[in-house]
Design a protein around this motif. Structure first.
Motif, PDB file in Angstrom:
ATOM      1  N   GLY A 180     -35.358  33.873 -34.257  1.00 36.75           N
ATOM      2  CA  GLY A 180     -36.395  34.410 -33.668  1.00 36.75           C
ATOM      3  C   GLY A 180     -37.544  34.061 -33.232  1.00 36.75           C
ATOM      4  N   GLU A 181     -37.913  32.948 -34.668  1.00 40.10           N
ATOM      5  CA  GLU A 181     -38.816  32.321 -34.230  1.00 40.10           C
ATOM      6  C   GLU A 181     -39.487  31.618 -32.720  1.00 40.10           C
ATOM      7  N   SER A 182     -40.830  31.874 -32.466  1.00 41.33           N
ATOM      8  CA  SER A 182     -41.235  31.327 -30.727  1.00 41.33           C
ATOM      9  C   SER A 182     -40.859  29.626 -30.464  1.00 41.33           C
ATOM     10  N   THR A 183     -40.081  29.408 -30.785  1.00 42.73           N
ATOM     11  CA  THR A 183     -39.907  27.616 -31.178  1.00 42.73           C
ATOM     12  C   THR A 183     -38.850  26.824 -30.629  1.00 42.73           C
ATOM     13  N   ARG A 184     -39.418  26.018 -29.776  1.00 40.21           N
ATOM     14  CA  ARG A 184     -38.102  25.197 -28.800  1.00 40.21           C
ATOM     15  C   ARG A 184     -38.096  23.880 -29.880  1.00 40.21           C
ATOM     16  N   ILE A 185     -36.871  23.265 -29.573  1.00 38.27           N
ATOM     17  CA  ILE A 185     -36.676  22.262 -30.688  1.00 38.27           C
ATOM     18  C   ILE A 185     -35.953  20.804 -29.920  1.00 38.27           C
ATOM     19  N   MET A 186     -36.670  20.381 -28.534  1.00 39.01           N
ATOM     20  CA  MET A 186     -35.793  19.263 -28.590  1.00 39.01           C
ATOM     21  C   MET A 186     -36.350  17.496 -28.165  1.00 39.01           C
ATOM     22  N   PRO A 187     -35.293  16.404 -27.540  1.00 40.47           N
ATOM     23  CA  PRO A 187     -34.164  16.650 -27.362  1.00 40.47           C
ATOM     24  C   PRO A 187     -33.734  16.905 -28.293  1.00 40.47           C
ATOM     25  N   VAL A 188     -32.140  17.705 -28.603  1.00 37.79           N
ATOM     26  CA  VAL A 188     -31.516  17.625 -29.737  1.00 37.79           C
ATOM     27  C   VAL A 188     -29.800  16.253 -29.940  1.00 37.79           C
ATOM     28  N   THR A 234     -30.918  16.612 -35.733  1.00 37.76           N
ATOM     29  CA  THR A 234     -31.619  15.419 -35.443  1.00 37.76           C
ATOM     30  C   THR A 234     -32.387  15.416 -33.973  1.00 37.76           C
ATOM     31  N   THR A 235     -33.604  15.934 -34.037  1.00 39.45           N
ATOM     32  CA  THR A 235     -34.217  15.293 -32.242  1.00 39.45           C
ATOM     33  C   THR A 235     -34.817  13.922 -32.412  1.00 39.45           C
ATOM     34  N   GLY A 236     -35.327  14.075 -31.348  1.00 40.44           N
ATOM     35  CA  GLY A 236     -36.439  12.330 -31.566  1.00 40.44           C
ATOM     36  C   GLY A 236     -35.426  11.119 -29.697  1.00 40.44           C
ATOM     37  N   LYS A 237     -36.536  10.663 -28.955  1.00 43.49           N
ATOM     38  CA  LYS A 237     -35.899  10.635 -27.745  1.00 43.49           C
ATOM     39  C   LYS A 237     -35.180   8.778 -28.133  1.00 43.49           C
ATOM     40  N   LEU A 238     -33.885   8.834 -27.181  1.00 42.29           N
ATOM     41  CA  LEU A 238     -32.708   8.084 -27.215  1.00 42.29           C
ATOM     42  C   LEU A 238     -32.905   7.325 -26.410  1.00 42.29           C
ATOM     43  N   VAL A 239     -32.023   8.025 -25.694  1.00 45.02           N
ATOM     44  CA  VAL A 239     -31.170   7.991 -24.253  1.00 45.02           C
ATOM     45  C   VAL A 239     -31.804   9.075 -23.859  1.00 45.02           C
ATOM     46  N   ARG A 240     -33.014   9.302 -22.675  1.00 44.26           N
ATOM     47  CA  ARG A 240     -33.299  10.561 -22.156  1.00 44.26           C
ATOM     48  C   ARG A 240     -32.743  11.332 -21.903  1.00 44.26           C
ATOM     49  N   PHE A 241     -32.014  11.549 -20.763  1.00 44.52           N
ATOM     50  CA  PHE A 241     -31.525  12.043 -20.818  1.00 44.52           C
ATOM     51  C   PHE A 241     -30.261  12.856 -20.540  1.00 44.52           C
ATOM     52  N   GLN A 242     -29.737  12.477 -21.840  1.00 41.87           N
ATOM     53  CA  GLN A 242     -28.651  12.711 -22.751  1.00 41.87           C
ATOM     54  C   GLN A 242     -28.106  13.803 -23.504  1.00 41.87           C
ATOM     55  N   GLU A 243     -29.897  14.359 -24.146  1.00 37.16           N
ATOM     56  CA  GLU A 243     -30.031  15.059 -24.947  1.00 37.16           C
ATOM     57  C   GLU A 243     -30.043  17.285 -25.086  1.00 37.16           C
ATOM     58  N   GLY A 244     -30.084  17.846 -26.516  1.00 43.27           N
ATOM     59  CA  GLY A 244     -29.877  19.311 -25.356  1.00 43.27           C
ATOM     60  C   GLY A 244     -31.484  19.631 -25.986  1.00 43.27           C
ATOM     61  N   ILE A 245     -31.663  21.479 -25.532  1.00 43.76           N
ATOM     62  CA  ILE A 245     -32.104  21.603 -26.080  1.00 43.76           C
ATOM     63  C   ILE A 245     -31.891  22.740 -26.329  1.00 43.76           C
ATOM     64  N   ILE A 246     -32.468  23.698 -27.756  1.00 41.39           N
ATOM     65  CA  ILE A 246     -31.942  24.579 -28.320  1.00 41.39           C
ATOM     66  C   ILE A 246     -33.672  26.030 -28.464  1.00 41.39           C
ATOM     67  N   ASP A 247     -33.414  27.178 -27.976  1.00 43.35           N
ATOM     68  CA  ASP A 247     -34.846  27.810 -28.159  1.00 43.35           C
ATOM     69  C   ASP A 247     -34.252  28.719 -29.036  1.00 43.35           C
ATOM     70  N   MET A 248     -34.925  28.865 -30.246  1.00 43.90           N
ATOM     71  CA  MET A 248     -34.528  29.667 -31.394  1.00 43.90           C
ATOM     72  C   MET A 248     -34.828  30.936 -31.196  1.00 43.90           C
ATOM     73  N   SER A 249     -35.654  31.698 -29.676  1.00 47.89           N
ATOM     74  CA  SER A 249     -35.714  33.400 -29.226  1.00 47.89           C
ATOM     75  C   SER A 249     -35.918  33.008 -27.828  1.00 47.89           C
ATOM     76  N   GLY A 250     -35.748  34.192 -27.243  1.00 46.49           N
ATOM     77  CA  GLY A 250     -35.628  34.108 -25.368  1.00 46.49           C
ATOM     78  C   GLY A 250     -33.836  33.655 -25.109  1.00 46.49           C
TER      79      GLY A 250
END
Lengths: 430, 138
Positions: free
Chosen positions: A55-63, A105-121
């Motif tokens: 429910g928070e207005s939080t985005r986590i990336m790149p997961v 876990t998040t952070g840059k590794l191989v840039r195009f390979q990872e994901g987004i998690i939005d906690m709301s919206g």
């Protein structure tokens, strides 16, 4: 073989002095986690721990990966065997589960390979990890030129160690619920339910290389022949994701632990069919490996006298060839198949969904079209690096707008089209 | 004779026996199709990785060149792959900025590393290592 899952239901999360669980709230000592993961010299100094709630207005990336905290409180071995604990087999005894909680876990590794998690919206509807109380590790390598294999391993171990630490810290708490699973030996299973069809599960694991890998008891699955595993071993973390590739359909460690195909097959065991065995197999690059593994998996199913198998794919493109080989070879041996996959059918849904097909694959379940486009409004807080939206798989240059909103294909959302069926959206029989 | 066909310049440099295709991933597939027609067996699947195939700017395939021998399985696999790649717009290496291009090239090389090793095609292991794997400017 008997396993009890002792579940603590985590409804809230806060940072505090002592890691522990009380009245549905998991308190997390950030300094202890930082100390735990900083032991690894491959990780840099600018690592952080944050929390994100539904429910928070939080985005986590790149997961990179999502892991459910678990810890064995009795029985042989320990969770995530061969990774952060000994190689002893698991799947028996009692395991504590922090239900409703996840380590990301998040952070840059191989840039195009990872994901987004939005906690709301609207994006939150597409990922099951928007509904978990998330402990987020923001990671970086100690050396920016570090070999990516080393950094990938460091990220993987940091997530697993944190998940085990959190559950271990709650080991003295009385469970909110206890689930008991008991599995017969193969010999016993053969004599059970004589009127019901014998059904197995062919569990395909992606194993093509860096960020396309999966581990079984710490062994890189590309190096195995298909083998038998108990569903209860999977619940104790015998299968671990080698981090993320194409976020929508790389199975997270969390989804392995909570594999809904296994869960549903256990529920229907003895009612609709006799769930005899799980066969894990790989998805390698060479055609010789693909032929060898598909023939061997089908042979195991035939040796067990199975009448039918459920086959789940992991990934898209190259793995479609493995899926089709598994399907065709089982069917040719008289074993009926039901396939679970996802689709890359273009943004308009009009393109061919899979890269391969066969007439025998006539019972196929889809987890959705990964190319469907979604607009994700700006969030108040971003944990990680929003600019990765422009290069992430499913995104393009310009995906990240000046106002912080993101337009991407569902492919970019972690778990959006999970081919284990571990998704929030779907069709259910009422 | 074993041979790597690739549009990934860094990987081309690291292989013992390689043919560089100056073009897109589809151009690599079309080159391999020509080789299959004239007599080659495909050893690594023409689709690779976990991206929508036509979003893969780099493609690398190992073939066993056997002049005059047409392998029907290889023919079927390559024709099917060409059809998949032709089903949508292709992202070519030249369409990407240098950093993104390097990331794609790196993953392409990583997905081939095991197979190149298995077939004895790695000329210089160091060239497959991350810092030294660079894409030629296009």
């Amino acid at each position: 073989m008997k396993l009890e899952l002792h579940r603590l239901k985590v409804n809230g999360l806060k940072l505090g002095e002592k890691t522990g669980f009380e009245n549905g709230i998991l308190t997390v000592n950030k300094a202890e986690i930082l100390a735990l993961i900083s032991e690894d010299p491959l990780l840099g100094k600018n690592i952080d721990v944050d929390i994100a709630m539904p429910g928070e207005s939080t985005r986590i990336m790149p997961v990179k990966d999502v892991i459910e905290p678990r810890w064995k409180i009795s029985g042989k071995g320990q969770v995530f065997p061969g990774m952060i604990s000994d190689v002893e087999t698991v799947g028996e005894g009692q395991t504590l589960v922090l239900s409703g909680c996840a380590v990301l876990t998040t952070g840059k590794l191989v840039r195009f390979q990872e994901g987004i998690i939005d906690m709301s919206g609207p994006g939150a509807d597409y990922t099951p990890y928007s509904k978990t109380c998330n402990v987020v590790l923001v990671l970086e390598p100690s050396d920016p030129n570090m070999d990516k294999h080393d950094y990938e391993k460091a990220c993987r171990l940091a997530g697993l160690k944190t998940a085990a630490y959190l559950a271990k810290s709650c080991a003295g708490c009385a469970a909110d619920s206890v689930e008991v699973y008991e599995r017969p030996t193969i010999r016993e299973a053969m004599n059970e339910f004589p009127g019901l069809p014998k059904v197995g599960y062919i569990y395909m694991l992606q194993t093509q290389g860096l960020l396309h890998d999966t581990y079984l008891y710490g062994v890189d699955v590309k190096r195995i022949l298909p083998t038998l595993v108990s569903p209860l071993e999977v619940m104790d973390g015998a299968i671990v994701s080698g981090n993320c590739v194409s976020a929508c359909d790389k199975n997270s460690t969390y989804s392995h632990l909570n594999n809904p195909v296994i869960a549903d097959m256990l529920k229907r065991h003895g009612k609709d069919f006799n769930f005899v065995a799980v066969i894990v197999t790989n998805e390698n690059v060479t055609l010789a490996d693909k032929r060898r593994s598909s023939s061997y998996a089908a042979k195991l199913a035939a040796m067990l006298g199975l009448d039918g198998v459920v086959i789940t794919e992991e990934g898209f493109g190259n793995p479609d060839a493995d899926l089709i080989m598994n399907c065709r070879k089982c069917e040719q041996l008289g074993i009926k198949t039901a396939l679970l996959t996802d689709e890359y059918a273009g943004q308009d849904g009009a393109s061919q969904s899979l890269a391969d097909s066969c007439p025998e694959g006539n019972a196929c379940v889809t987890a959705g079209n990964a190319n469907e486009v979604i607009h994700l409004p700006a969030m108040s807080k971003v944990i990680g690096y929003a600019e990765e939206a422009n290069v992430i798989a499913g995104g393009w240059q310009g995906s990240l707008a000046e106002d912080g909103s993101i337009t991407v294909e569902l492919q970019a959302i972690t778990g959006a089209t999970s081919e284990l069926g571990y998704t929030k959206l779907g069709a259910y029989t009422l | 004779m074993l041979r790597l066909i690739t549009n990934n310049a860094g990987l081309h440099d690291s292989a013992k026996s390689s043919e560089y295709v100056d073009g897109s991933s589809l151009d690599v597939l079309i080159c391999v199709r020509g080789l299959v027609h004239s007599g080659s067996i495909i050893l690594t699947h023409p689709l690779c990785g976990n991206l929508r195939p036509n979003h893969q700017p780099f493609r690398s395939i190992i073939v066993d060149v056997k002049p005059g021998y047409v392998d029907l399985d290889s023919l079927s696999a390559i024709e099917s792959a060409v059809n998949v790649y032709q089903s949508a717009e292709i992202i070519a290496p030249k369409d990407l900025d240098a950093l993104t291009r390097a990331d794609y090239a790196y993953i392409d090389a990583e997905l081939m590393r095991e197979s190149l090793g298995r077939y004895g095609l790695i000329r210089d292991e160091r060239l497959c290592d991350a810092p030294s794997l660079r894409v030629k400017e296009v």
